[in-house]
Design an enzyme around this catalytic site. Structure first.
Site, PDB file in Angstrom:
ATOM      1  N   LYS A 177       0.831  -1.212   0.000  1.00 42.82           N
ATOM      2  CA  LYS A 177       0.000   0.000   0.000  1.00 42.82           C
ATOM      3  C   LYS A 177       0.863   1.258   0.000  1.00 42.82           C
ATOM      4  CE  LYS A 177      -2.837   2.645   3.303  1.00 42.82           C
ATOM      5  NZ  LYS A 177      -1.938   3.733   3.649  1.00 42.82           N
ATOM      6  N   ASN A 178       1.877   1.292   0.874  1.00 41.78           N
ATOM      7  CA  ASN A 178       2.667   2.520   1.033  1.00 41.78           C
ATOM      8  C   ASN A 178       3.617   2.760  -0.130  1.00 41.78           C
ATOM      9  OD1 ASN A 178       1.394   3.072   3.435  1.00 41.78           O
ATOM     10  ND2 ASN A 178       2.961   2.086   4.700  1.00 41.78           N
TER      11      ASN A 178
ATOM     12  N   CYS B 260      -6.730   8.357   8.079  1.00 43.87           N
ATOM     13  CA  CYS B 260      -6.760   7.969   9.494  1.00 43.87           C
ATOM     14  C   CYS B 260      -6.372   9.136  10.388  1.00 43.87           C
ATOM     15  CB  CYS B 260      -5.785   6.820   9.746  1.00 43.87           C
ATOM     16  SG  CYS B 260      -6.297   5.271   9.019  1.00 43.87           S
TER      17      CYS B 260
ATOM     18  N   ARG C 236      -0.094  15.193  11.215  1.00 45.73           N
ATOM     19  CA  ARG C 236       1.005  14.733  10.366  1.00 45.73           C
ATOM     20  C   ARG C 236       1.419  15.983   9.640  1.00 45.73           C
ATOM     21  NH1 ARG C 236      -0.036   9.102   7.200  1.00 45.73           N
ATOM     22  NH2 ARG C 236      -1.222   8.065   8.776  1.00 45.73           N
TER      23      ARG C 236
ATOM     24  N   ASP D 120       3.632   1.281  11.878  1.00 51.11           N
ATOM     25  CA  ASP D 120       2.484   0.559  11.333  1.00 51.11           C
ATOM     26  C   ASP D 120       2.348  -0.848  11.920  1.00 51.11           C
ATOM     27  OD1 ASP D 120       1.712   2.672   9.817  1.00 51.11           O
ATOM     28  OD2 ASP D 120       2.200   1.808   7.864  1.00 51.11           O
TER      29      ASP D 120
ATOM     30  N   ARG E 110      -8.650  -0.202   3.611  1.00 49.65           N
ATOM     31  CA  ARG E 110      -7.700   0.773   3.049  1.00 49.65           C
ATOM     32  C   ARG E 110      -6.320   0.145   2.860  1.00 49.65           C
ATOM     33  NH1 ARG E 110      -6.540   5.139   6.481  1.00 49.65           N
ATOM     34  NH2 ARG E 110      -5.205   5.578   4.716  1.00 49.65           N
TER      35      ARG E 110
END
Length: 419
Positions: A24-25, A118, A123, A308, A400
């Protein structure tokens, strides 16, 4: 979508094989980068995640043609000339800010709102904006909208990040890849996903060196072309399944992974008493013994222990023998799983950036809610190791970052279904 829930009947030992999806990242910045190449790119190993679909919707809104077949997404950005990302699309995912550098690099201007996703506390995107200003970008902020216009780029720019932000590193890379001049990023993020983005851009003709180190050098080139590229495996998904094996005293072979990206995770599972055996592109984890507490887990930027993975490890440690401590150094609101785990019988005291976990003999099924992506994954792991039925709501957060998590777990013996 909101009304879907996961029902998990715990207490089953997991055994078998799981093939891990693309990261995903990694896929989100790579999809953003397809804008820069002005041609056709085929991205293989693209996971079917709601965040990836959101990125595709953003690309379509900017004028790209997109098709998806299996796990391959083909993007034709030849006619992409859009420069506005709507409020609705920006709020679908947190990492949408990575489109800023790509759109600016492609069309020289960009307007978007602050990103959603999220709620992990602030951030700060000020690092991104400050870096882009150093590269000549003019930025005005009003009513939650960022209005950016590319200016004259310096012939050479030396940018030192105050912390190794993944998003800021990606945005600088994306903006600097096209054009002229040399950009040096110091204290750059070293995550494997950054190297993956660099790998895609280099295959498209970019000149980037130093990936995997804290100093990245990007020399702008006049144009990029499309290419075929395979997204790296998702190390966080792999760590989640390691957690599922550990809490159920199971044995899993995780296929299609890169163990070299996962040393910090593997060492924590080893310390818990699991047998962890890395191969070239596989990890075998065996958890036949009861889980032991670990002394202290500290989240750090890569190559340290990933934030994570922290909620997943927390879930496993709830059933350990002894007391463990987790120190969260990256995000403020990263203990969102703790109150929900407590509903299942866990003994966790969390204050500020420290959580103390006193292992308990048993967890019990309960109705719980996911409040962010990794907290949701942590609840799935806990439910697998609990007695009775757990019902998890808010599972759009889980979608997600995990492609059909219930399918993968069912295939190795879990009693889990989406209702």
């Amino acid at each position: 979508m909101e009304s879907s829930r996961l029902l998990i009947e715990g207490g089953r030992r997991l055994t078998g094989e799981i093939t891990v999806h693309g990261a995903k990242n990694s896929v989100l910045p790579i999809l953003a980068a397809t804008l820069l190449c002005g041609g056709v790119s085929s991205i293989h190993n693209c996971p079917g995640l709601s965040d990836a679909f959101a990125a595709m919707r953003i690309l379509r809104s900017l004028g790209c043609e997109i098709s998806r077949e299996g796990s391959t997404v083909t993007v034709n950005s030849a006619d992409a000339d859009g420069d506005v990302v709507s409020d609705g699309l920006m709020h679908e995912m947190r990492s949408s800010i990575v489109f800023l550098g790509a759109i600016l690099g492609r069309v020289g201007r960009c307007q978007l709102s602050f990103p959603g996703g999220c709620e992990l506390g602030p951030r700060p995107i000020d690092l991104h904006l400050e870096a882009l200003r150093r590269l000549g970008v003019k930025i005005t902020e009003y009513h939650g909208i960022l209005d950016c216009t590319a200016g004259v780029r310096p012939a050479s720019a030396d940018i030192t990040l105050s912390l190794p932000s993944v998003g800021a590193t990606e945005n600088i890379m994306l903006y600097s890849a096209l054009g002229s001049g040399e950009t040096v990023i110091r204290n750059a993020a070293r995550e494997p996903e950054i190297s993956d983005l660099a790998g895609y851009l280099i295959k498209c003709g970019a000149e980037i060196s130093g990936q995997g180190t804290s100093t990245l050098v990007i020399n702008g080139v006049p144009e990029l072309h499309g290419c075929e590229y395979s997204v790296m495996p998702d190390r966080i998904e792999a760590a989640t399944y390691m957690g599922a094996a550990a809490i159920t005293n199971g044995e899993l072979m995780l296929k299609g992974v890169r163990p070299s990206d996962m040393y910090s995770c593997m060492s924590v599972f080893s310390e818990m008493g699991c047998g962890v055996y890395p191969y070239d592109d596989k990890i075998f984890i065996s958890a036949r013994k009861p889980i032991s507490a670990v002394r202290t887990v500290r989240t750090m930027p890569y190559p340290g222990f990933p934030t994570d993975c922290q909620p997943i490890v927390m879930a496993v440690l709830t059933k350990s023998t002894g007391t463990s401590v987790i120190v969260e150094n990256i995000f403020e609101n990263r203990f969102m799983a703790a109150p929900e785990l407590a509903r299942m019988g866990a003994n966790i005291k969390a204050e500020g950036k420290v959580a103390v976990i006193e292992g308990v003999k048993k967890l019990y099924g309960a109705p719980v809610r996911a409040y962010d992506l990794r907290a949701g994954a942590a609840l799935v792991v806990a439910a697998l190791g609990a007695e009775g039925q757990t019902q998890i709501s808010n599972i759009h957060y889980i979608d997600r970052g995990y492609e059909s998590i219930e399918t993968a777990l069912s295939e190795v013996g879990a009693n889990i279904k989406r209702v």
